[in-house]
Every structure is written in structure tokens, then in C-alpha cells.
Design a protein around this motif. Structure first.
Motif, mmCIF file in Angstrom:
data_model
loop_
_atom_site.group_PDB
_atom_site.id
_atom_site.type_symbol
_atom_site.label_atom_id
_atom_site.label_comp_id
_atom_site.label_asym_id
_atom_site.label_seq_id
_atom_site.Cartn_x
_atom_site.Cartn_y
_atom_site.Cartn_z
ATOM 1 N N ILE A 1 -6.889 -8.508 -1.654
ATOM 2 C CA ILE A 1 -5.652 -8.097 -1.077
ATOM 3 C C ILE A 1 -4.579 -9.083 -0.717
ATOM 4 N N TRP B 1 3.129 -8.960 -2.151
ATOM 5 C CA TRP B 1 3.166 -7.717 -3.158
ATOM 6 C C TRP B 1 4.666 -7.098 -2.984
ATOM 7 N N GLU C 1 5.183 -6.718 1.151
ATOM 8 C CA GLU C 1 3.609 -6.819 2.014
ATOM 9 C C GLU C 1 3.174 -7.894 1.615
ATOM 10 N N TRP D 1 0.155 -10.390 2.616
ATOM 11 C CA TRP D 1 -1.325 -10.697 3.199
ATOM 12 C C TRP D 1 -1.806 -12.013 3.203
ATOM 13 N N LYS E 1 -11.723 -1.204 -3.959
ATOM 14 C CA LYS E 1 -11.263 -0.061 -3.208
ATOM 15 C C LYS E 1 -11.650 -0.290 -1.781
ATOM 16 N N THR F 1 -5.971 3.598 2.312
ATOM 17 C CA THR F 1 -6.737 3.107 0.991
ATOM 18 C C THR F 1 -6.059 2.142 0.502
ATOM 19 N N PHE F 2 -6.737 1.025 0.113
ATOM 20 C CA PHE F 2 -6.317 -0.099 -0.814
ATOM 21 C C PHE F 2 -6.833 0.016 -2.417
ATOM 22 N N GLU F 3 -6.249 0.178 -3.238
ATOM 23 C CA GLU F 3 -7.154 0.014 -4.482
ATOM 24 C C GLU F 3 -6.403 -1.191 -5.260
ATOM 25 N N LYS F 4 -7.274 -2.030 -5.877
ATOM 26 C CA LYS F 4 -7.022 -3.034 -6.685
ATOM 27 C C LYS F 4 -7.240 -2.261 -8.306
ATOM 28 N N MET G 1 -1.856 -3.505 -7.154
ATOM 29 C CA MET G 1 -2.619 -2.786 -6.231
ATOM 30 C C MET G 1 -1.762 -1.514 -5.720
ATOM 31 N N ASN G 2 -2.588 -0.213 -5.470
ATOM 32 C CA ASN G 2 -1.911 0.926 -4.818
ATOM 33 C C ASN G 2 -2.485 0.739 -3.412
ATOM 34 N N VAL G 3 -1.711 1.328 -2.596
ATOM 35 C CA VAL G 3 -1.783 1.598 -1.035
ATOM 36 C C VAL G 3 -1.543 3.103 -1.096
#
Length: 156
Positions: A34, A38, A49, A51, A118, A125-128, A134-136
Motif C-alpha cells: 500500500i 497514489w 493519498e 502512504w 487484498k 478494502t484495499f485491492e492491489k 490499486m483500488n480502494v
């Protein structure tokens, strides 16, 4: 013979599914992907965002939404290790840095599970997708009380 073939096909399918869905330990090192800066689009504007890498038992982030070249709000986010699990906590701030939550209040998202690509918190939810995407997914309660899941697609 037909039953044996059916069993083999099911066993292979379950093994493949379990490999894709392997649950990882609730450790920051398992979600270090993460970390990074981004950028994306949501709520009719540009999102950013950032991190940090895991350190000191936590990861921290800042979030900013810009609409029509004006900041709408900020967030400070933290994922930290607590009681053999992880929790995501955040606070919102207006463009003037005045907090939305009270001084001692945070918005908390307890961990549900971590897989290879994930991280599922209750409500976020964070999805690589790849090393650079990535999708959040965030569950947001509307004024009428219904919950809508908003997808943020981010790229490094």
C-alpha cells in the motif's frame, strides 16, 4: 469412474481457490504494498493519498480531495498493529484544517482479512491491481441512511 473424475476436478478447483484466497497473518509487512504516492479521481475531483512504509508498528497516510482547484477536505489515516490484528483509523479535516470528528474521536475500520492482493477492513478494502495500481473501496452512509460503496482507482 465418473465420481472419481468429479472428485479430482473439485479437489483441483478447491486447491486453486484456496491458493488465490490464502489468508495472511495480520502483519503490516503483508500490506506494505500500500505504501507510496497514489493519485486518482473521485467525487468530481482529483484525489491524492500518500502512504508511508511500515515502521514503529504502523503505517500513516494523508488524503486530499481537490475539486475545481480547491481543497474540499483532508484525512489523516493510520493502520496500526493492535491486539494481534490491524485497525485502520482516520480523522477528517476541512480545507481550513478544522476537524470533523471531536478531539478524541476517530473513524475506525477493524480488520477482517488479508490475502496476497487484498486487505479487507470493515467498511474499507484495499485491492492491489498491480505494483503501480490499486483500488480502494469505501462504504459511505448517505444522508438517507443507505450505504454506498465508492471505488477509488489509484495509480502511482
Amino acid at each position: 469412474m465418473k465420481n472419481i473424475i468429479t472428485f479430482i476436478v473439485l479437489a483441483i478447483g478447491l486447491n486453486t481457490y484456496s491458493q488465490e484466497k490464502k489468508i495472511l497473518e495480520p502483519k503490516l509487512e503483508n500490506i506494505a504494498w500500500i505504501a507510496g504516492t497514489w493519485h486518482g479521481e473521485a467525487f468530481g475531483g482529483i484525489t491524492e493519498e500518500i502512504w508511508s512504509e511500515p515502521s514503529g508498528g504502523s503505517m500513516m497516510a494523508t488524503f486530499k480531495l481537490i475539486v475545481d482547484e480547491k481543497v474540499q477536505f483532508y484525512e489523516i489515516e493510520v493502520i496500526r498493529e493492535i491486539e494481534d490484528s490491524l485497525i485502520l483509523q482516520l480523522k477528517h479535516f476541512g480545507s481550513d484544517l478544522k476537524g470533523w470528528e471531536t478531539k478524541d474521536e476517530t473513524v475506525d475500520f477493524p480488520l477482517r482479512e488479508i490475502t496476497e492482493n487484498k486487505v479487507v477492513f470493515e467498511g474499507m478494502t484495499f485491492e492491489k491491481v498491480s505494483s503501480n495500481e490499486m483500488n480502494v473501496y469505501v462504504d459511505i452512509k448517505n444522508e438517507n441512511g443507505t450505504v454506498e460503496t465508492v471505488k477509488f482507482n489509484y495509480k502511482k
